[in-house]
Design a protein around this motif. Structure first.
Motif, short mmCIF file in Angstrom:
data_model
loop_
_atom_site.label_atom_id
_atom_site.label_comp_id
_atom_site.label_asym_id
_atom_site.label_seq_id
_atom_site.Cartn_x
_atom_site.Cartn_y
_atom_site.Cartn_z
N GLY A 179 0.82 -1.21 0.00
CA GLY A 179 0.00 0.00 0.00
C GLY A 179 0.86 1.26 0.00
O GLY A 179 0.60 2.21 -0.74
N GLU A 180 1.90 1.27 0.83
CA GLU A 180 2.80 2.41 0.91
C GLU A 180 3.52 2.65 -0.42
O GLU A 180 3.70 3.77 -0.87
N LEU A 181 3.94 1.54 -1.02
CA LEU A 181 4.67 1.60 -2.29
C LEU A 181 3.78 2.17 -3.39
O LEU A 181 4.21 3.00 -4.20
N LEU A 182 2.53 1.74 -3.38
CA LEU A 182 1.56 2.26 -4.37
C LEU A 182 1.34 3.75 -4.14
O LEU A 182 1.34 4.56 -5.08
N GLU A 183 1.19 4.11 -2.86
CA GLU A 183 0.96 5.52 -2.48
C GLU A 183 2.11 6.41 -2.99
O GLU A 183 1.87 7.51 -3.49
N ALA A 184 3.33 5.90 -2.87
CA ALA A 184 4.52 6.67 -3.29
C ALA A 184 4.52 6.93 -4.80
O ALA A 184 5.20 7.83 -5.28
N GLN A 185 3.79 6.12 -5.55
CA GLN A 185 3.77 6.25 -7.00
C GLN A 185 2.60 7.09 -7.50
O GLN A 185 2.46 7.32 -8.70
N LYS A 186 1.74 7.51 -6.57
CA LYS A 186 0.57 8.31 -6.96
C LYS A 186 0.94 9.78 -7.05
O LYS A 186 1.81 10.23 -6.32
N PRO A 187 0.32 10.56 -7.92
CA PRO A 187 -0.79 10.19 -8.80
C PRO A 187 -0.33 9.59 -10.13
O PRO A 187 -1.16 9.14 -10.92
N HIS A 188 1.00 9.59 -10.37
CA HIS A 188 1.53 9.23 -11.70
C HIS A 188 1.11 7.85 -12.17
O HIS A 188 0.78 7.64 -13.33
N ILE A 189 1.14 6.87 -11.24
CA ILE A 189 0.86 5.47 -11.62
C ILE A 189 -0.54 5.32 -12.22
O ILE A 189 -0.77 4.42 -13.04
N ASP A 231 10.85 9.25 -11.45
CA ASP A 231 11.54 10.07 -10.45
C ASP A 231 10.99 9.82 -9.05
O ASP A 231 11.75 9.78 -8.07
N ALA A 232 9.67 9.65 -8.96
CA ALA A 232 9.05 9.41 -7.65
C ALA A 232 9.55 8.10 -7.05
O ALA A 232 9.84 8.02 -5.85
N LEU A 233 9.70 7.09 -7.89
CA LEU A 233 10.16 5.79 -7.39
C LEU A 233 11.64 5.82 -6.99
O LEU A 233 12.02 5.26 -5.96
N VAL A 234 12.46 6.47 -7.81
CA VAL A 234 13.88 6.58 -7.47
C VAL A 234 14.03 7.32 -6.14
O VAL A 234 14.83 6.94 -5.28
N ASP A 235 13.20 8.35 -5.94
CA ASP A 235 13.25 9.08 -4.68
C ASP A 235 12.80 8.20 -3.53
O ASP A 235 13.41 8.21 -2.45
N TYR A 236 11.75 7.42 -3.75
CA TYR A 236 11.23 6.52 -2.71
C TYR A 236 12.32 5.51 -2.29
O TYR A 236 12.52 5.26 -1.10
N TYR A 237 13.02 4.97 -3.27
CA TYR A 237 14.02 3.94 -2.95
C TYR A 237 15.34 4.53 -2.47
O TYR A 237 15.92 4.08 -1.49
N ILE A 238 15.84 5.52 -3.21
CA ILE A 238 17.19 6.03 -2.93
C ILE A 238 17.15 7.28 -2.07
O ILE A 238 17.83 7.36 -1.04
N GLY A 239 16.32 8.26 -2.49
CA GLY A 239 16.25 9.53 -1.75
C GLY A 239 15.89 9.31 -0.29
O GLY A 239 16.42 9.98 0.59
N LEU A 240 15.01 8.36 -0.03
CA LEU A 240 14.59 8.11 1.35
C LEU A 240 15.46 7.04 2.03
O LEU A 240 15.14 6.56 3.10
N GLY A 241 16.55 6.65 1.36
CA GLY A 241 17.53 5.78 2.01
C GLY A 241 17.13 4.33 2.18
O GLY A 241 17.72 3.62 3.00
N ARG A 242 16.13 3.86 1.43
CA ARG A 242 15.72 2.46 1.57
C ARG A 242 16.73 1.52 0.90
O ARG A 242 17.07 0.49 1.42
N TRP A 243 17.13 1.86 -0.32
CA TRP A 243 18.07 1.03 -1.09
C TRP A 243 17.55 -0.36 -1.36
O TRP A 243 18.30 -1.27 -1.74
N ALA A 244 16.27 -0.60 -1.16
CA ALA A 244 15.69 -1.92 -1.45
C ALA A 244 14.21 -1.75 -1.62
O ALA A 244 13.62 -0.80 -1.10
#
Lengths: 203, 203
Positions: free
Chosen positions: A70-80, A94-107
């Protein structure tokens, strides 16, 4: 009134346990996450854990998967939900790269669980597969919208392009994570988006 | 003579422990693999384990990574050292799909460790990164050979194409594994190889 408060507080505690377990799984894997480490991280008792999750660790991990999806889907809205223009595809990227890298998840919480779920819990594997299938369907719908708008040729296969983009994203993370560098993820996803661009030019 | 026998037997035992731990990690993850589960799977004592791996679990897991990387490279030979023709690229692709799916692994031993290594052990992350970098370099060298043979245009970027193909492979496995279906892996890798074909046609 008081009962409503207790229910509210209970819901918050349950959610707090789910989120802490999600962080634990991202750091130590499903196998490295135990009810003891969860108890320690959330300052809850064993009986509290089983009160909220009668099915124990397996149930808790499944709830984490549902919540992370749910969180992952939310991070892709509204673009997805759009993906009907190149601008929308690139904003989504860009939103996904930020979700993974910008927010330090790396996974990817879902992707990293996918490689562990198959072996450990068929029901968890089912939840992950459903999440991946919905994700792929959203991307395929975007390709179809690009076709309808005349931006991608009609002959392109939406499902195949969607699986290639999603795989590039998941695999890019696998390459980015151990060396803590964003470029493999970005190169992989941009290369997959190039396929969509090529399908556009050829049309 | 007898000493040589003991050394030989010791080497075999050490190798047996490494392989059993590799299977354990693939099934339960690094976090879910403990010295106790390894002892049970290999019928060895704690003192034996520390005799062969004085650094304990961390050292053993690193040895597994080195061994798995070697096996994975072996499975791609001789194609990985060629990749100078379309036939060679497709033979390489088929060999890998067989290694992952045909042999029932459904996961990349190195890729699945990559997503766990970053958090747990920097030295392990270094080993995985080195393995991925060498792998990528072999693919990039293949692209360069295709360019030298005039089969791929000179303007294509070998490193970028290599990372896209490797990411497609790793991400395809992430998608294939939970649903135990080979098509996401095959679609992802074929789509990435299409990029190479497109670079060929445009040249």
């Amino acid at each position: 009134m008081q009962e409503a408060n207790i229910t509210e507080r209970g819901r918050a505690t349950r959610q707090r346990i789910i989120e802490a377990t999600g962080r634990e799984i991202l750091a130590s894997g499903i196998g490295g996450t135990t009810l003891d480490t969860i108890r320690a991280a959330t300052l809850t008792s064993k009986s509290q854990l089983f009160h909220y999750f009668p099915g124990g660790k397996a149930e808790l991990v499944r709830e984490v998967a549902v919540w992370e999806a749910g969180e992952l889907l939310e991070a892709q809205k509204p673009h997805i939900d759009d993906l009907a223009s190149w601008e929308s595809w690139h904003a989504w990227r860009d939103a996904l790269v930020d979700y993974y890298i910008g927010l330090g998840r790396w996974a990817c919480p879902i992707g990293s669980m996918a490689t562990q779920a198959a072996m450990t819990d068929p029901e968890l594997a089912r939840i992950i597969t459903e999440s991946m299938t919905n994700w792929r369907a959203s991307l395929a719908a975007g390709v179809t919208r690009m076709q309808a708008a005349g931006k991608v040729q009609a002959g392109a296969a939406p499902q195949r392009i969607a699986v290639a983009i999603l795989a590039a994203l998941q695999g890019g993370l696998v390459l980015s994570q151990p060396e803590k560098a964003s470029w493999p993820l970005e190169a992989a996803i941009d290369s997959a988006l190039d396929v969509l661009h090529t399908a556009g030019q050829a049309g």
